[in-house]
Design an enzyme around this catalytic site. Sequence first.
Site, PDB file in Angstrom:
ATOM      1  N   ASP A 111      16.722  -8.628   6.428  1.00  0.00           N
ATOM      2  CA  ASP A 111      15.697  -7.886   7.160  1.00  0.00           C
ATOM      3  C   ASP A 111      16.021  -6.409   6.980  1.00  0.00           C
ATOM      4  OD1 ASP A 111      14.089  -6.571   9.073  1.00  0.00           O
ATOM      5  OD2 ASP A 111      14.033  -8.357  10.344  1.00  0.00           O
ATOM      6  N   ALA A 116       5.562 -18.884   9.251  1.00  0.00           N
ATOM      7  CA  ALA A 116       5.171 -17.515   9.636  1.00  0.00           C
ATOM      8  C   ALA A 116       3.697 -17.287   9.331  1.00  0.00           C
ATOM      9  CB  ALA A 116       6.046 -16.504   8.916  1.00  0.00           C
ATOM     10  N   ASP A 146       3.778 -24.752   7.728  1.00  0.00           N
ATOM     11  CA  ASP A 146       2.845 -24.802   8.860  1.00  0.00           C
ATOM     12  C   ASP A 146       1.663 -23.881   8.598  1.00  0.00           C
ATOM     13  OD1 ASP A 146       2.053 -25.545  11.537  1.00  0.00           O
ATOM     14  OD2 ASP A 146       2.668 -23.542  12.202  1.00  0.00           O
ATOM     15  N   GLU A 206      -6.730 -20.893   5.196  1.00  0.00           N
ATOM     16  CA  GLU A 206      -6.824 -21.817   6.335  1.00  0.00           C
ATOM     17  C   GLU A 206      -8.246 -21.817   6.871  1.00  0.00           C
ATOM     18  OE1 GLU A 206      -3.816 -20.943   9.261  1.00  0.00           O
ATOM     19  OE2 GLU A 206      -2.212 -20.999   7.802  1.00  0.00           O
ATOM     20  N   HIS A 226      -0.899 -25.337  11.114  1.00  0.00           N
ATOM     21  CA  HIS A 226      -0.675 -24.104  11.879  1.00  0.00           C
ATOM     22  C   HIS A 226      -0.549 -24.397  13.389  1.00  0.00           C
ATOM     23  CE1 HIS A 226      -1.340 -19.492  11.656  1.00  0.00           C
ATOM     24  NE2 HIS A 226      -0.521 -19.802  12.640  1.00  0.00           N
ATOM     25  N   ILE A 227       0.423 -25.242  13.683  1.00  0.00           N
ATOM     26  CA  ILE A 227       0.605 -25.646  15.082  1.00  0.00           C
ATOM     27  C   ILE A 227       1.914 -25.109  15.667  1.00  0.00           C
ATOM     28  CG2 ILE A 227      -0.863 -27.714  15.042  1.00  0.00           C
ATOM     29  CD1 ILE A 227       1.750 -29.347  14.567  1.00  0.00           C
ATOM     30  N   ALA A 240       2.579 -22.591  17.362  1.00  0.00           N
ATOM     31  CA  ALA A 240       2.498 -22.117  18.752  1.00  0.00           C
ATOM     32  C   ALA A 240       1.871 -23.163  19.658  1.00  0.00           C
ATOM     33  CB  ALA A 240       1.681 -20.837  18.809  1.00  0.00           C
TER      34      ALA A 240
END
Length: 532
Positions: free
Chosen positions: A176, A236, A261, A266, A284-285, A287
């Site tokens: 990072d 991400a 994910d 999408e 995309h689950i 969250a």
Amino acid sequence: MEEEAVYRILVADSLSPKGIEILKGEKEIKCYVWTNFSPGELRATIGEYDGIIIRSKTTLTADIINASERLKVIGRAGIGVDNVDIQAATRRGIVVMNTPRENAVAAAEHTIAMMLAISRNIPQADASTKSGQWERGKFMGVELYGKTFGIIGIGNIGSLVAERAQGLKMNVIAYDPYIPADAAAQKGIPLVTLDDLLSQCDFISIHTPLMEETRNLIDVEAFEKMKKGVMIINCARGGIVNEKALFQGLKSGKVSGAALDVFAREPARENPLFELDNVVCTPHIGASTGEAQENVAVAIADQIVDFLINKRIRNAVNIPIVSPDVFPVVKPYLDLGEKLGSFLTQISDFAVEELSIEYMGTVAEYNVSPITVSILRGLLIPYMGEVVNFVNASIIAKDRGIRVNEFKSTTAEDFASMVTITAKGGGEKNYIAGALFGTRDFRIVQINDFFIEAVPEGNMLLIQNYDRSGVIGDIGTALGNRNINIAAMQFSRGRLGGVAISLLHLDSFISKEVMEELSQLPNVISVKHIEL
Ligand code: NAD
């Protein structure tokens, strides 16, 4: 008869009942849940409400916002506010707030679940077992224990993933470039270069935002640098891992498994990756846990109550905490500060450890802390995205190990007001100064040792070069050959024949190839792209 409520709140997208309970529990609030309307119907009725809560389904266009006569607050249960015309809201003095941090645990746990799913072939074994086969020999797994796990981006979610992976006794390392090594070391995570991470890891998980810099970060070249048999997890954003390159890597055996994910496009109803057995996909689950949905609902309801009743702003994405009487005077400095912060990040190749901000002249007569917050927001947004708001910017900066010093002096040598910022990190530093011209116009007036007068906006290139004849011509020709028009250009040099800088405003976007070409020109030392 029912007593007239003071504030009317419309819940326009489905929201967890816990949030609605909070609103309904307030005597001064009357809460309406209405989720099935056309844009025209919303436009016709929005004028009746003081606040509106949305998720991603409802779009608040300028047209709808302009029809909202008494609207004071827009609450987004979640992070993304792309469905709100923020400028239109700001113009009308409407606070837009979001809940940026509430789904981090859900996303981190999903990442770990995905890593275990690919390492032990759980979805494949599940499908095989349920189809009546008993293939004990087929699903040989890999243990996580003792394996090297590389995390790309150790922000909010990446740090939680690291903690959890350390609990599984993995050897966690991270890349990072925007976090000081000390701050990462405090979390027990050694920072390495991207190349080292790619070449050393058995598992790699990505946790950066999707931005120009991170789009296709994991491409063919990156896969080439990886260990044979590596496993990739992306929870991400789609587009950070190049899907074609990943497909090739999986096909060739270089990558032994991938868990995704998120996808470049999408909803992902079709994708060549779906044909491969060693890919595990979810829609995309990351969250999508009851707790995360409840957390965002409770958080936004609390924030709305706090704002309307207690007059406290939390997680505002558009309006900093400045009292309304001084706001018009301070606003240009807030804008200048944000631009200077963003510019500084984009020209710096180091993780900022210390920021020294000096307010000189008239500006020093005001409470400058909101301007400092604006500078920090500008500094952090280029690599963290809209998760950074006016309220959490200082906390995020502190968490990331950035020390901030403020200085004030009532005189500014050449201007009525000036803001200067020095960023230091890893033994390097960069300096920028901005000044207000009149009451609203601002300019960058100095970059490191070079005096300049440039409007900080749009698509820019900062080129450092040796002051020799022909350099400017070469730059102009290279850009001209690519049909890139130079809208404005400032030039500044220290001494004759020494080092100089050129700051160019361009009419169109500039690709990595053109940047590369410019940096290869004779006498060019460095080229930076800045977008404000
Ligand atoms: P964050 O802003 O807290 O952290 C992002 C980190 O990435 C920062 O530390 C930043 O310095 C780093 N970074 C930026 N550019 C980088 C680069 N080029 N190389 C390496 N590191 C870089 O964000 P977060 O809240 O932790 O979210 C991380 C990601 O997870 C985002 O893309 C977010 O959209 C996504 N997300 C997905 C789901 C899901 O449902 N799957 C849920 C929540 C968040």
